[in-house]
Design a protein around this motif. Structure first.
Motif, mmCIF file in Angstrom:
data_model
loop_
_atom_site.group_PDB
_atom_site.id
_atom_site.type_symbol
_atom_site.label_atom_id
_atom_site.label_comp_id
_atom_site.label_asym_id
_atom_site.label_seq_id
_atom_site.Cartn_x
_atom_site.Cartn_y
_atom_site.Cartn_z
ATOM 1 N N CYS A 228 110.785 60.449 -21.322
ATOM 2 C CA CYS A 228 111.178 61.839 -21.570
ATOM 3 C C CYS A 228 112.607 61.926 -22.091
ATOM 4 C CB CYS A 228 111.024 62.663 -20.289
ATOM 5 S SG CYS A 228 109.315 62.873 -19.751
ATOM 6 N N LEU B 29 114.023 67.705 -17.011
ATOM 7 C CA LEU B 29 114.113 66.292 -16.646
ATOM 8 C C LEU B 29 114.860 66.105 -15.341
ATOM 9 C CD1 LEU B 29 114.886 64.559 -20.065
ATOM 10 C CD2 LEU B 29 112.756 64.542 -18.804
ATOM 11 N N VAL C 220 103.691 66.609 -22.706
ATOM 12 C CA VAL C 220 104.459 65.950 -21.649
ATOM 13 C C VAL C 220 105.348 66.946 -20.919
ATOM 14 C CG1 VAL C 220 106.331 64.304 -21.217
ATOM 15 C CG2 VAL C 220 104.413 63.641 -22.652
ATOM 16 N N PHE C 221 106.095 67.748 -21.667
ATOM 17 C CA PHE C 221 107.035 68.668 -21.020
ATOM 18 C C PHE C 221 106.333 69.882 -20.418
ATOM 19 C CE2 PHE C 221 110.041 66.282 -23.685
ATOM 20 C CZ PHE C 221 111.011 66.007 -22.719
#
Length: 422
Positions: A344, A321, A4-5
Motif C-alpha cells: 500500500c 494506511l 485495495v484501499f
C-alpha cells in the motif's frame, strides 16, 4: 488500487464502528484535521462539477434543455435522494443498482453496435500500450477512477449492516469478506462501464493516422458524432447512460459530503435539512458557478478536475494506511500485515509520482513554472509531514455525539428504534 484501499476503508468501519472522517478527527490535531477536510472537500467539489455538467449535457441531449437549465435542475437531485434515504438503505441500494444497470446497458449496447475488434480489446487488456500523445490523459484517469471521497463513503456505509452489539472476531472477518466481495463486484461493473466508453470512443473518434493536433469531439457534441456514425438511437443511449452516470455520482457525492462534514466537525446540525443544506451547499454552490460559467470549456476543465482528484488522493490514502496499521485503532487481528503495508505504501508512492509528473507536464511558461513550483513544494512538504506525523488516537467517549448518520437498513428499522426509546 481502488479495490485495495476500499477494502482497508471498509475494514476500518467494520472493526471500529466509526468511519474514516471520525477516526481522522480523533487521531490528528484540529489544524491537521481541517487541512485534511479541505482536501476531501476539494475532491467532492471537483466530482460535483463533473457530475453536474454531465447531467446537464444528458438533459440537453434527451430533452433539448439549455445547459444552464440542466445545471439548475441538478440541485433537486439532493432532495430526491434524501427522500429515498428515509425509506432505508436497502431502497437506496436498489435505486443505485437500477442506475448502474441503465448505465451499463446503454454503454454496452453502443459498444456492440460500434462493432469493435474483440481480439484487440483482449490484447489491450493483457498488454496495454499508451500512445505518446495520450500519456497525460492516461495518468489523469487515475483521479477519475480512484476518487478520494469514495474512501470516506465506503468506510461509513458498512455501518448500515447490523453486526450485533458486540460482534466477535469471526463475525467481523465474515463481514469483511462479504464487503470485499461487494466492493469487487461494484468495481468490476465500473470496469465494464469504463471499458465500453473507451471502446466506443476509440471506434468512433480515434484515427491512428490523424495528426496529433486534431481536435476531437467533446462531451457536449459527442452525441452528434455518435448519431452520425452509429445511428439516431445512439445519441439517446449515450444521453440515458450519461444521465444515469451523473445521478449515481451525485448520490455518492451527496452522502460523502455529509459523512465528511459531520465526521470532521461533529454533530453541528439540529435538523436533517440543515445538514443537507450546508453540506451540499459547500459543494454545490461553487460547483454550479463553475459549471454555468465554464460549461463551454468543460473538456479542458474535466482534465484539470481529474488532476485535482489525483492531487487530493494521497492526503486520504496516508491516514488510511496509518490507521489500519495502528494497534490503538484496530485490534491486532485486523491490523494490516507488513507485506500489505509495504504494498500500500508503494501504491501511494505511485500516486504521488503520478502527481509530480502531472505537475511537470502542465508547465508551459515561466509563469506556470513559478506557480507550479511553489504549489508543488508546499504540497510535497505537506505530504511528507503527514507521512511522518504519528497518530494521536483518542477513543471516542460514550457521551461524545459525533454526528454518526445511522441509516436504517429498511423502513421498519427506524420505527422499531423509535418504539424502543424510553
Amino acid at each position: 488500487m481502488g479495490l485495495v484501499f476500499q477494502l482497508l476503508s471498509a475494514r476500518l468501519g467494520t472493526v471500529t464502528g466509526q468511519h474514516l472522517a471520525q477516526l481522522i478527527r480523533q487521531s490528528y490535531t484540529k489544524k491537521m484535521s481541517v487541512a485534511l477536510w479541505a482536501f476531501a472537500q476539494l475532491a467532492i467539489i471537483g466530482a460535483d462539477i463533473m457530475e453536474i455538467i454531465g447531467t446537464a449535457i444528458a438533459l440537453h441531449i434527451l430533452l433539448r434543455l439549455p445547459l444552464w437549465v440542466g445545471v439548475l435542475i441538478t440541485t433537486v437531485d439532493t432532495f430526491t435522494f434524501m427522500m429515498i434515504q428515509r425509506y432505508g438503505m436497502r431502497k437506496m441500494e436498489a435505486f443505485f443498482m437500477m442506475l448502474i444497470l441503465v448505465m451499463t446497458t446503454c454503454f454496452w449496447v453502443e459498444m456492440v453496435v460500434s462493432k469493435p475488434d474483440v481480439p484487440q480489446i483482449f490484447s489491450g487488456l493483457i498488454a496495454p500500450v499508451v500512445p505518446k500523445n495520450a500519456v497525460v490523459q492516461a495518468v489523469g484517469m487515475l483521479g477519475a477512477v480512484v476518487m478520494p471521497h469514495n474512501m470516506f463513503l465506503h468506510s461509513a456505509l458498512v455501518g448500515s449492516r447490523d453486526l450485533g452489539p458486540e460482534p466477535t472476531v469471526r463475525k467481523r472477518r465474515e463481514a469483511n469478506f462479504y464487503f470485499g466481495v461487494e466492493s469487487g463486484l461494484a468495481l468490476f461493473l465500473s470496469f465494464l462501464v469504463n471499458l465500453a466508453i473507451v471502446v466506443v470512443f476509440a471506434q468512433v473518434f480515434y484515427k491512428p493516422d490523424a495528426p496529433e493536433n486534431v481536435e476531437l469531439p467533446g462531451l457536449a457534441d459527442a452525441d452528434a458524432v455518435l448519431k452520425r456514425t452509429l445511428g439516431s438511437a445512439a445519441q439517446y443511449l449515450w444521453g440515458a447512460g450519461l444521465l444515469a452516470a451523473g445521478q449515481s455520482s451525485t448520490m455518492t457525492g451527496t452522502f460523502a459530503g455529509q459523512y465528511v462534514t459531520e465526521g470532521f466537525f461533529g454533530n453541528i446540525f439540529r435538523k436533517d435539512w440543515h445538514r443537507v443544506a450546508v453540506t451540499r451547499g459547500i459543494s454545490l454552490v461553487p460547483s454550479m458557478l463553475v459549471a454555468i460559467f465554464a460549461v463551454d470549456h468543460f473538456d479542458n476543465m474535466g482534465e484539470l478536475l481529474n488532476v485535482l482528484q489525483s492531487v487530493c488522493l494521497p492526503p486520504v490514502l496516508i491516514p488510511i494506511l496509518k490507521l489500519c496499521a495502528s494497534t490503538a485503532v484496530m485490534s491486532t487481528e485486523f491490523t494490516t500485515s507488513t507485506l500489505m503495508h509495504i504494498i500500500c505504501c508503494l501504491l501511494t508512492c505511485v500516486v504521488i509520482g503520478f502527481n509530480v509528473f502531472l505537475f511537470i507536464t502542465h508547465i508551459t511558461s515561466a509563469w506556470s513554472f513559478a506557480l507550479i513550483s511553489i504549489f508543488g513544494f508546499f504540497y510535497l512538504a505537506f505530504i511528507a509531514y503527514l507521512a511522518w506525523l504519528p497518530l494521536d488516537y483518542v477513543p471516542k467517549s460514550n457521551s461524545d455525539d459525533d454526528g454518526w448518520m445511522a441509516i436504517p437498513e429498511n423502513s421498519d428499522d427506524e420505527e422499531i428504534s423509535l418504539r424502543q426509546e424510553p
